[in-house]
Each structure stands twice: as C-alpha cells, then as structure tokens.
Write a protein that holds these residues in place. Structure first.
Motif, PDB file in Angstrom:
ATOM      1  N   ARG A   1       0.798  -1.226   0.000  1.00 59.93           N
ATOM      2  CA  ARG A   1       0.000   0.000   0.000  1.00 59.93           C
ATOM      3  C   ARG A   1       0.838   1.288   0.000  1.00 59.93           C
ATOM      4  NH1 ARG A   1      -5.204  -1.686   0.681  1.00 59.93           N
ATOM      5  NH2 ARG A   1      -5.494  -3.669   1.765  1.00 59.93           N
TER       6      ARG A   1
ATOM      7  N   ASN B   1      -1.754  -1.122  -8.989  1.00 61.93           N
ATOM      8  CA  ASN B   1      -2.816  -0.196  -8.561  1.00 61.93           C
ATOM      9  C   ASN B   1      -3.622   0.303  -9.742  1.00 61.93           C
ATOM     10  OD1 ASN B   1      -0.841   1.449  -9.733  1.00 61.93           O
ATOM     11  ND2 ASN B   1      -1.286   3.164  -8.373  1.00 61.93           N
TER      12      ASN B   1
ATOM     13  N   THR C   1      -7.700   4.565  -6.574  1.00 60.09           N
ATOM     14  CA  THR C   1      -7.028   5.056  -5.367  1.00 60.09           C
ATOM     15  C   THR C   1      -6.749   6.548  -5.395  1.00 60.09           C
ATOM     16  OG1 THR C   1      -4.787   4.681  -6.225  1.00 60.09           O
ATOM     17  CG2 THR C   1      -5.886   2.820  -5.125  1.00 60.09           C
TER      18      THR C   1
END
Length: 375
Positions: A134, A356, A361
């Motif tokens: 992350r 990602n 995000t």
C-alpha cells in the motif's frame, strides 16, 4: 506456469487465510487455479494484542515489533500447511505476497501501517516475500486502498455485463466493473468490523454466526440515519477507511446521540449495524453505478445470512435490479478471493507490472506495488 502464495489477515482480526495459486504462462487475466487453501486462527491473546495496537499506547513500538514477529510465525505455519496439502515444495514457489495486519490507515496524513516482518517470513520459509503493497500508492498521492479492484477486473471482468464485486471484510469495499473494461472502486464503510466488535463487547463471541443475533433484533431507523450522517458516507471517491474511524467509540457516540442514557436492546443495535453495512453498500452502488446488473459478494460477510438477505432484497427488489450471488458463482470461494488478490499482486510485482488503479485510489499514476525480501 508460475506458483505464488497469497496471505491475508484482515481487519476482522480472526486469523490468516492463505492460498497457493498457479498462474498460466503469459497470464493477462481470467481464471487462476487455486492448488490449496489454509487458515490459521488467531488465539484470543493475539487478537487482544493486535487490537491494543489499533490505538496509541505505552511502549507500542516494541509491542508492535513483537506482534509482527508472532504474525510472521503464523504466516509461516500457513505456508507449511499450503505446501503440505498441495505436495509442492517451497523451492517451486516464486514468491509469497503478504498483506500484513493493518493497525493504522491514515492516507490523509500520508501513511498506512501494516504490521509485518517479511524478512523473518523469508527466513522461516526459504521463499521470496513481497510485502508492503500500500505504501507506494500513498506515496504517489493515492489512498493505498482498495487494492483489490485491479485484481477483480482481471479475474471477474465481463465484456457482456456490468458487475459489482462486493468485498465484505472488516471494512467493505466495492469494485464496479464496466463492460468497456473500465473499473472504479472504493471503501463503502464498515463491513463486519462493527458487527464483530459489538457482539464481542456484549456477548463475548467473536462474530455473529450467520447473522442470527442481528436477525433476532429490530433495527432502529433513527440510529441508522444518525450513523449514515457520518461525513465519510457522503464523501466522493477515491476514499478509504478503517478502524481509525469505525470503532466502538464511534458506535457509542452514535448511540448516545440517538438514545442518550436509555440504550436499546443490544440485539436491536446488532440489527441496525447489519442494516448499516447493507445500506451503505447499496447506496454506493446506486450513487456510482446504477446500471450494475450482477453483484457478487466475497469475504467473511458472505457467511452472514442476515446480511446477505438484506443485500439481496435491496439490490434485486429495489430500484437497482441487480442479481446477487457470491463469488462461488464465478468459480472462487468467497473466503479465498482476498488471499488470491495478494498472490496476484506478488505476481504483478515479479512481472514488473503495476498493481494499482489510479482511477480507484487517486494515485498520480500506475505504480509497481510492494517490496521484495529475497529468501
């Protein structure tokens, strides 16, 4: 083929789920074969240890380091069980993708923290470990979550019908898969987190089996409205959340706002919390993808019969008209989806491919996620 392990320990704090997966050569999407699956539960003392790390406390740096070491040992036990079941040796596995245990998630402050000791896990297993997925997305201006929509698109996307994949762990998130191959996704709010916390505090049970306790109560419309007034629910995506916001203190504050000193029957609170999870998910789909025609649930929430019934009623009989099922209908056990997602993220890292989705995000661009700890 390429063999990868995915390990997941989520915000429900119930244990480690792992899978061993086989990716075809030159894999670009579609089905992935799961060769074995295993679970290693957390005992009550370790759950307490991890729960205490969710908030500031004395000597927390040392306490976190010790918890990370203990977690690595449990991860290694899971890996041992996966290889035993499959008959595959450690030397044949390219890497382990491991999520770690989230204890803080504050993208608004530029950080997220997943307790883990990937170096120790590499030593214990003799397998390369890919971890810390992350942080790079947050460094690029993103939320660092949810990460699963990219995986959902690769595995569950369908050019013929728009789909929603609803992942209900401690926190619930949705992936909205369009027919044109585009995807959006975000955290919708609490999944099992408040349900588990409330039944633990009132009945000393780890979770509400099949939602039976919640089903026995009557939900409070007034309490539900006050909970849904939380600003997070009205915030536009990209957005993510966690135990930093949705916790017992948050619930007690909402109960006081609603009832002052005269609290309702605890089962009624459980019923309302179940309704909160269902309503926030359905509202998110209605607001951001009303054209969805199929919805698939994965994660521990798929085992909550009361929650599934509420979702089915709201999605199929309301204004959305989306057929609800679990990821079983797409060939993957609901309890294996998140573990498989981290095996996929490890595969993407080794292939030097991004993991990602900036549209999900809010990151400044595609990024290769994770850090490698060689065996």
């Amino acid at each position: 083929m390429a063999l990868f392990i995915g390990l997941m320990s989520g915000t429900s704090l119930d244990g480690v789920d792992g899978i061993l997966a086989s990716f075809p050569d030159h894999y670009e999407g579609g089905r992935v074969e799961i060769l074995s699956a295993a679970s290693v539960p957390f005992d009550l003392s370790f759950r307490k240890q991890l729960m205490e790390l969710q908030a500031p406390g004395e000597n927390e740096i040392e306490r976190e380091a010790l918890a990370a070491n203990r977690l690595a040992v449990l991860y290694a036990e899971n890996v041992k069980e996966l290889t035993r079941k499959s008959g595959i040796s450690h030397s044949e596995i390219q890497a382990i993708g491991v999520h770690g245990q989230t204890i803080r998630h504050r993208p608004d402050l530029g950080f997220t923290r997943q307790t883990n000791n990937p170096a120790l896990l590499a030593e214990l297993t003799g397998i390369d470990v890919i971890a810390d997925f992350r942080s790079r997305d947050i460094a690029a201006g993103g939320q660092g979550a949810p990460l699963v929509p990219a995986f959902h698109l690769a595995v569950f996307g369908d050019k013929n019908v728009p789909r929603a994949v609803i992942n209900i762990g401690g926190i619930a998130n949705i992936s909205l898969l369009k027919q044109d191959g585009s995807v959006s996704g975000f955290d919708t709010g609490p999944g099992n987190m408040l349900l588990d916390a409330w039944i633990q505090s009132r009945r000393n049970q780890p979770y509400d089996t099949d939602g039976a306790w919640g089903k026995s109560g009557r939900y409070s419309d007034k309490l539900l409205k006050i909970m849904l007034a939380e600003p997070f629910f009205g915030k536009l995506p990209p957005k993510s959340t966690g135990r930093d916001l949705f916790n017992l203190e948050w619930l007690r504050e909402k109960l006081f706002q609603t009832f002052m000193s005269e609290l309702p029957d605890p089962a009624d609170v459980q019923a309302t919390l179940t309704m909160l999870t269902a309503t926030s998910i359905v509202n998110a789909i209605r607001d951001h993808a009303p054209g969805i025609r199929q919805a698939y649930v994965c994660g521990g929430g798929a085992k909550n019969g009361f929650l599934m019934a509420l979702l089915k009623q709201m999605l199929e009989n309301g204004d959305i008209h989306a057929e609800l099922s679990t990821s079983h209908a797409l060939g993957i056990d609901p309890m294996h989806v998140e573990s498989l997602a981290f095996a996929w993220l490890a595969y993407r890292f080794v292939a030097n491919e991004p993991g990602n989705l900036p549209a999900v995000t809010g990151a400044q661009g595609f990024r290769i996620l994770g850090a490698r700890y060689p065996a």
